[in-house]
Design a protein around this motif. Structure first.
Motif, mmCIF file in Angstrom:
data_model
loop_
_atom_site.group_PDB
_atom_site.id
_atom_site.type_symbol
_atom_site.label_atom_id
_atom_site.label_comp_id
_atom_site.label_asym_id
_atom_site.label_seq_id
_atom_site.Cartn_x
_atom_site.Cartn_y
_atom_site.Cartn_z
ATOM 1 N N PRO A 257 0.874 -1.099 -0.162
ATOM 2 C CA PRO A 257 0.005 0.058 -0.001
ATOM 3 C C PRO A 257 0.896 1.305 -0.074
ATOM 4 O O PRO A 257 2.060 1.136 0.645
ATOM 5 N N GLU A 258 0.227 2.262 -0.588
ATOM 6 C CA GLU A 258 1.209 3.515 -0.651
ATOM 7 C C GLU A 258 1.954 3.946 0.398
ATOM 8 O O GLU A 258 3.198 4.334 0.386
ATOM 9 N N GLU A 259 1.351 4.139 1.696
ATOM 10 C CA GLU A 259 1.793 4.723 2.855
ATOM 11 C C GLU A 259 3.063 3.728 3.111
ATOM 12 O O GLU A 259 4.161 4.132 3.722
ATOM 13 N N GLU A 260 3.076 2.474 3.030
ATOM 14 C CA GLU A 260 3.895 1.466 3.394
ATOM 15 C C GLU A 260 5.046 1.364 2.400
ATOM 16 O O GLU A 260 6.456 1.512 2.963
ATOM 17 N N LEU A 261 4.743 1.599 1.296
ATOM 18 C CA LEU A 261 5.802 1.849 0.065
ATOM 19 C C LEU A 261 6.643 3.115 0.339
ATOM 20 O O LEU A 261 7.986 3.161 0.634
ATOM 21 N N LYS B 122 12.277 4.661 1.485
ATOM 22 C CA LYS B 122 13.042 5.865 1.920
ATOM 23 C C LYS B 122 14.643 5.601 2.005
ATOM 24 O O LYS B 122 15.440 6.416 1.968
ATOM 25 N N ASP B 123 14.978 4.186 2.475
ATOM 26 C CA ASP B 123 16.370 4.046 2.632
ATOM 27 C C ASP B 123 17.213 3.140 1.687
ATOM 28 O O ASP B 123 18.174 2.463 1.777
ATOM 29 N N VAL B 124 16.365 2.422 0.754
ATOM 30 C CA VAL B 124 16.576 1.512 -0.125
ATOM 31 C C VAL B 124 17.697 2.138 -1.326
ATOM 32 O O VAL B 124 17.156 3.043 -1.772
ATOM 33 N N LYS C 152 5.467 11.406 -6.556
ATOM 34 C CA LYS C 152 4.885 11.165 -5.189
ATOM 35 C C LYS C 152 5.577 10.195 -4.112
ATOM 36 O O LYS C 152 6.040 10.755 -3.141
ATOM 37 N N ILE C 153 5.728 9.066 -4.747
ATOM 38 C CA ILE C 153 6.617 8.004 -3.864
ATOM 39 C C ILE C 153 8.078 8.202 -4.066
ATOM 40 O O ILE C 153 8.789 8.287 -3.106
ATOM 41 N N LEU C 154 8.471 8.599 -5.330
ATOM 42 C CA LEU C 154 10.037 8.599 -5.516
ATOM 43 C C LEU C 154 10.408 9.775 -4.696
ATOM 44 O O LEU C 154 11.794 9.943 -4.501
ATOM 45 N N GLU C 155 9.714 11.028 -4.468
ATOM 46 C CA GLU C 155 10.294 11.870 -3.808
ATOM 47 C C GLU C 155 10.786 11.583 -2.457
ATOM 48 O O GLU C 155 11.681 12.026 -1.715
ATOM 49 N N HIS C 156 10.544 10.495 -1.840
ATOM 50 C CA HIS C 156 10.784 9.850 -0.367
ATOM 51 C C HIS C 156 11.947 8.962 -0.603
ATOM 52 O O HIS C 156 12.669 8.529 0.213
ATOM 53 N N ALA C 157 12.663 8.623 -1.974
ATOM 54 C CA ALA C 157 13.692 7.555 -2.165
ATOM 55 C C ALA C 157 14.857 8.375 -1.909
ATOM 56 O O ALA C 157 15.477 8.706 -2.835
ATOM 57 N N ASN C 158 15.264 8.653 -0.693
ATOM 58 C CA ASN C 158 16.547 9.445 -0.419
ATOM 59 C C ASN C 158 17.912 8.674 -1.302
ATOM 60 O O ASN C 158 18.823 9.508 -1.481
ATOM 61 N N ASN C 159 17.686 7.218 -1.168
ATOM 62 C CA ASN C 159 19.081 6.696 -1.434
ATOM 63 C C ASN C 159 18.875 5.778 -2.983
ATOM 64 O O ASN C 159 19.869 5.047 -3.159
ATOM 65 N N LEU C 160 17.729 6.117 -3.521
ATOM 66 C CA LEU C 160 17.407 5.162 -4.669
ATOM 67 C C LEU C 160 18.427 5.478 -5.891
ATOM 68 O O LEU C 160 18.613 6.431 -6.176
ATOM 69 N N VAL C 161 19.033 4.322 -6.339
ATOM 70 C CA VAL C 161 19.989 4.383 -7.244
ATOM 71 C C VAL C 161 19.402 3.696 -8.563
ATOM 72 O O VAL C 161 19.794 4.377 -9.706
ATOM 73 N N VAL C 162 18.757 2.765 -8.473
ATOM 74 C CA VAL C 162 18.160 1.901 -9.575
ATOM 75 C C VAL C 162 16.801 1.507 -9.417
ATOM 76 O O VAL C 162 16.614 1.015 -8.145
ATOM 77 N N ILE C 163 16.009 1.360 -10.317
ATOM 78 C CA ILE C 163 14.591 0.806 -10.258
ATOM 79 C C ILE C 163 14.770 -0.607 -11.175
ATOM 80 O O ILE C 163 14.973 -0.207 -12.525
#
Ligand SMILES: NC(=O)C1=CN([C@@H]2O[C@H](COP(=O)(O)OP(=O)(O)OC[C@H]3O[C@@H](n4cnc5c(N)ncnc54)[C@H](O)[C@@H]3O)[C@@H](O)[C@H]2O)C=CC1
Ligand SMILES: O=C(O)CCC(=O)C(=O)O
Length: 469
Positions: free
Chosen positions: A90-94, A99-101, A115-126
């Motif tokens: 679910p969105e909130e859990e995602l 945040k830290d993956v 909206k989701i990706l702006e919380h991805a502080n360390n994301l390098v790759v999808i």
């Protein structure tokens, strides 16, 4: 939650690699004796030096939607921390989890919006463990230096085979006969049941899936017409038609194999159903946006369309379960399911053991190469950049990965920063507004690394930086 964590040995390995968490931290290379203890596990050749990210902390990967076991094994093999879930979150859990993956693996259900990706502080790759990438905001990902990979054709055959099954099932009303007999009704009829031999299949989108389907369909004696926005070589005796209308006028079966784009939204709607032959059949295993379903319902009700097989829907449930496919999800559901000769499947076009296991290997390998080496070949949103691997004896060599805005003067600035060292090799390419520079620089002391990182980090055009060593 069904979490899978890497075992202690792998944690030990990460700690030994000293991938400390803070962005400014300087970590040291693993000792040669430690590497000697692990060469087979980490490298295909004993001469190839295994690079590891600098200043990214322990590599954390979040895998959703039951991504195949083959991918989990590859990531664990690398010593990454893997967190695995069978369903979409679910969105909130995602938002919490992302945040830290450093990497995330999804299939078609997880919407990675801005909206989701702006919380991805360390994301390098999808990693999209599927063909479609419409579930990811590619513009946002690109602008923030996040590379996206998919598996462009590992499930194409599975989709094509499903469509073949549906063509025969619709022509013989198999879905209805089966449901009737499950409920005790014996209904032996031949009225409006047909052989497919000699009929015409119209394929919209003659890419990997459409063209594979074309070959299989001809083997069963179908004539094949296809419509595509680009000119594509016909396989067998298939024939490309210049307009969608011509395909619709001439086909007994119409099947969609186009991506979800603004141009393909409601590509089949009331006027297109009206243009089809009376009693034609409609199949969609591409994306739910491609067909206007209320218009299809109307066309089925008045007998214009004799049956339809759908695998994809405008809204799809995030997880398996009873009662989840209902009017709340899509307002037309109960009306549609009550019609005759409608085959509905839960987005299983690519869901075979063969497809899932090869997608797992393909995407996990792409992600691992990007994380460990910076290799972006096969990325759907990045310029494709790679350099040959470093050798073991290149002890003081650092690989610089510099993702930046595609503006004049950047290479001069970056090379000024790198110029105190020997730039052994360098490769740069751009794709629209972003560019990607990869350089191997030698004669770098441990004490220099932090300095190089800091200087590159201060450059105006930087989107993101990684240093591997
Ligand atoms: N049901 C399922 O489980 C699966 C669904 N898919 C969906 O199927 C779609 C097609 O897959 P592939 O064949 O691998 O893609 P592809 O990219 O190889 O082929 C798509 C074809 O559609 C054509 N096209 C694009 N826009 C068009 C338009 N407006 N009109 C006519 N033709 C157009 C392209 O030129 C291309 O030839 C994917 O984008 C994905 O959304 C893919 C795999 C599994
Ligand atoms: O298997 C999946 O989850 C998605 C398949 C699909 O639609 C794709 O590959 O684009």
């Amino acid at each position: 939650m069904s979490g899978v964590n890497i075992n202690n040995l792998q944690n030990t390995f990460q700690r030994a690699m000293n991938l400390s968490g803070s962005p400014g931290a300087v970590s040291t290379s693993p000792t040669q004796s430690f590497m000697d203890a692990l060469p087979r596990r980490m490298s295909t050749s004993k001469h190839i030096k295994t690079l590891k990210p600098f200043s990214t902390g322990d590599m954390k990967i979040l895998l959703l939607e039951n991504v195949n076991e083959t991918a989990i094994s590859i990531f664990k093999e690398q010593g990454y921390q893997v967190e695995f879930y069978k369903a979409a979150l679910p969105e909130e859990e995602l938002i919490e989890k992302i945040k830290d993956v450093h990497a995330i693996g999804i299939r078609s259900k997880t919407k990675l919006s801005a909206k989701i990706l702006e919380h991805a502080n360390n994301l390098v790759v999808i990693g999209c463990f599927c063909i479609g990438t419409n579930q990811v905001d590619l513009t946002y990902a690109t602008q923030h230096g996040i590379a996206v990979f998919n598996s462009p054709f590992s499930n194409s055959r599975s989709v094509a085979e499903l469509v073949i099954a549906e063509i025969i099932s619709l022509a013989r009303q198999l879905g209805d006969r089966s449901i009737e007999l499950h409920t005790g009704t014996w209904n032996k009829v031949s009225h409006k049941c047909w052989e497919v031999r000699g009929k015409t299949l119209g394929i919209i989108g003659y890419g990997h899936i459409g063209s594979q389907l074309s070959v299989l369909a001809e083997a069963m004696g179908l004539h094949v017409l296809y419509y595509d926005t680009v000119t594509i070589m016909a396989l067998g005796t298939a024939k490309q038609v210049p307009t969608l209308d011509e395909l619709l006028n001439k086909s007994d079966f119409v099947t969609c194999h186009v991506p979800a784009t603004p141009e393909t939204k409601n590509m089949l709607s009331a006027p297109q159903f009206a243009a089809m032959k009376d009693g034609a059949y409609v199949i969609n295993a591409s994306r739910g946006t491609v067909i206007d379903i209320p218009a299809l319902v109307a066309a089925c009700k008045c007998g214009k369309i004799a049956g339809a097989a759908l695998d994809v829907y405008p809204n799809e449930p995030g997880k398996n379960g009873e009662g989840v496919f209902n009017n709340e999800l899509n307002s037309w559901t109960s009306e549609f399911v009550s019609l005759p000769n409608i085959i509905l499947t839960p987005h299983i076009g690519g869901s075979t053991e063969e497809a899932q296991s090869s997608i797992g290997v393909e995407v996990a390998t792409s992600l691992t190469k990007y994380i460990n080496e910076g290799n972006s070949v096969g990325s759907v949103n990045f310029p494709e950049v790679s350099l040959r691997s470093l050798d073991y004896d290149q002890e003081n060599t650092v690989r610089v990965l510099y993702i930046h805005h595609n503006v004049p003067g950047v290479l001069k600035t970056v090379n000024n920063i790198l110029s105190n060292h020997n730039i052994e090799k360098q490769f740069s390419d751009s794709n629209g507004d972003i560019a990607y520079l990869m350089a191997d620089i030698s004669s770098v002391d441990q004490s220099d690394i932090k300095d190089i990182y800091t200087q590159l980090n201060q450059t105006e055009s930087k989107i993101s930086i990684r240093l591997l060593y």
